[in-house]
Design a protein around this motif. Structure first.
Motif, PDB file in Angstrom:
ATOM      1  N   ARG A 116      -4.237   8.549   4.277  1.00 54.82           N
ATOM      2  CA  ARG A 116      -4.795   7.365   3.623  1.00 54.82           C
ATOM      3  C   ARG A 116      -3.681   6.446   3.151  1.00 54.82           C
ATOM      4  O   ARG A 116      -2.575   6.894   2.866  1.00 54.82           O
ATOM      5  CB  ARG A 116      -5.612   7.764   2.395  1.00 54.82           C
ATOM      6  N   ILE A 117      -4.037   5.182   3.044  1.00 60.75           N
ATOM      7  CA  ILE A 117      -3.144   4.218   2.410  1.00 60.75           C
ATOM      8  C   ILE A 117      -3.916   3.641   1.233  1.00 60.75           C
ATOM      9  O   ILE A 117      -4.926   2.958   1.411  1.00 60.75           O
ATOM     10  CB  ILE A 117      -2.713   3.104   3.377  1.00 60.75           C
ATOM     11  N   TYR A 118      -3.464   3.978   0.033  1.00 62.48           N
ATOM     12  CA  TYR A 118      -4.108   3.465  -1.175  1.00 62.48           C
ATOM     13  C   TYR A 118      -3.618   2.049  -1.439  1.00 62.48           C
ATOM     14  O   TYR A 118      -2.421   1.760  -1.305  1.00 62.48           O
ATOM     15  CB  TYR A 118      -3.805   4.371  -2.368  1.00 62.48           C
ATOM     16  N   GLY A 131       0.823  -1.205   0.000  1.00 65.39           N
ATOM     17  CA  GLY A 131       0.000   0.000   0.000  1.00 65.39           C
ATOM     18  C   GLY A 131       0.857   1.255   0.000  1.00 65.39           C
ATOM     19  O   GLY A 131       1.998   1.233   0.448  1.00 65.39           O
ATOM     20  N   ASN A 191     -10.880   1.773  -6.930  1.00 64.09           N
ATOM     21  CA  ASN A 191     -10.098   2.800  -6.257  1.00 64.09           C
ATOM     22  C   ASN A 191     -10.382   2.602  -4.771  1.00 64.09           C
ATOM     23  O   ASN A 191     -11.434   2.990  -4.277  1.00 64.09           O
ATOM     24  CB  ASN A 191     -10.527   4.194  -6.730  1.00 64.09           C
ATOM     25  N   THR A 192      -9.441   1.974  -4.074  1.00 63.59           N
ATOM     26  CA  THR A 192      -9.663   1.582  -2.683  1.00 63.59           C
ATOM     27  C   THR A 192      -8.541   2.123  -1.807  1.00 63.59           C
ATOM     28  O   THR A 192      -7.376   2.112  -2.193  1.00 63.59           O
ATOM     29  CB  THR A 192      -9.716   0.041  -2.572  1.00 63.59           C
ATOM     30  N   TYR A 193      -8.919   2.593  -0.618  1.00 64.10           N
ATOM     31  CA  TYR A 193      -7.915   3.071   0.327  1.00 64.10           C
ATOM     32  C   TYR A 193      -8.383   2.815   1.751  1.00 64.10           C
ATOM     33  O   TYR A 193      -9.560   2.584   2.011  1.00 64.10           O
ATOM     34  CB  TYR A 193      -7.600   4.560   0.125  1.00 64.10           C
ATOM     35  N   TYR A 194      -7.409   2.859   2.666  1.00 63.29           N
ATOM     36  CA  TYR A 194      -7.689   2.749   4.093  1.00 63.29           C
ATOM     37  C   TYR A 194      -7.569   4.146   4.673  1.00 63.29           C
ATOM     38  O   TYR A 194      -6.525   4.801   4.567  1.00 63.29           O
ATOM     39  CB  TYR A 194      -6.693   1.804   4.764  1.00 63.29           C
ATOM     40  N   ASP A 195      -8.639   4.629   5.275  1.00 61.46           N
ATOM     41  CA  ASP A 195      -8.666   5.937   5.914  1.00 61.46           C
ATOM     42  C   ASP A 195      -8.109   5.772   7.328  1.00 61.46           C
ATOM     43  O   ASP A 195      -8.774   5.209   8.203  1.00 61.46           O
ATOM     44  CB  ASP A 195     -10.101   6.464   5.942  1.00 61.46           C
ATOM     45  N   SER A 240     -14.075   2.260  -0.770  1.00 61.32           N
ATOM     46  CA  SER A 240     -13.916   1.800  -2.143  1.00 61.32           C
ATOM     47  C   SER A 240     -15.060   2.313  -2.993  1.00 61.32           C
ATOM     48  O   SER A 240     -16.194   2.416  -2.530  1.00 61.32           O
ATOM     49  CB  SER A 240     -13.868   0.272  -2.212  1.00 61.32           C
ATOM     50  N   TRP A 269      -0.514   8.238   1.695  1.00 58.40           N
ATOM     51  CA  TRP A 269      -0.796   9.558   1.144  1.00 58.40           C
ATOM     52  C   TRP A 269      -1.283  10.435   2.288  1.00 58.40           C
ATOM     53  O   TRP A 269      -2.158  10.032   3.049  1.00 58.40           O
ATOM     54  CB  TRP A 269      -1.860   9.458   0.056  1.00 58.40           C
TER      55      TRP A 269
END
Length: 78
Positions: free
Chosen positions: A20-22, A10, A48-52, A60, A13
């Motif tokens: 976030r981690i995309y 990941g 387009n998925t990320y961890y907030d 997502s 960002w």
């Protein structure tokens, strides 16, 4: 969670208060750890998925990806 996602590939960002981690297809596959259909494979590639990090949950734009992550015990919303 953050360290594991980065370890799996990941990308972190940050901008202002947003962190976030995309994540790409291979990271999602490592998290869900289950066999997927051809349709689900297609969705994983397009998502387009990320961890907030601040909110502590995944986001997502693809419903199928949200379902796969939620079934695997992770909270994922739109």
């Amino acid at each position: 969670m953050e360290a594991r996602l980065i370890e799996l590939g990941g990308k972190l960002w940050e901008k202002g208060n947003c962190k976030r981690i995309y994540i790409k297809e291979q990271v999602i596959r490592a998290l869900i750890n289950c066999k997927t259909t051809e349709f689900e494979d297609s969705c994983l590639k397009k998502a387009n998925t990320y961890y907030d990090i601040v909110g502590g949950q995944f986001k997502s734009d693809i419903g199928t990806v949200r379902v796969l992550l939620n079934r695997s015990g992770y909270k994922c919303t739109k």
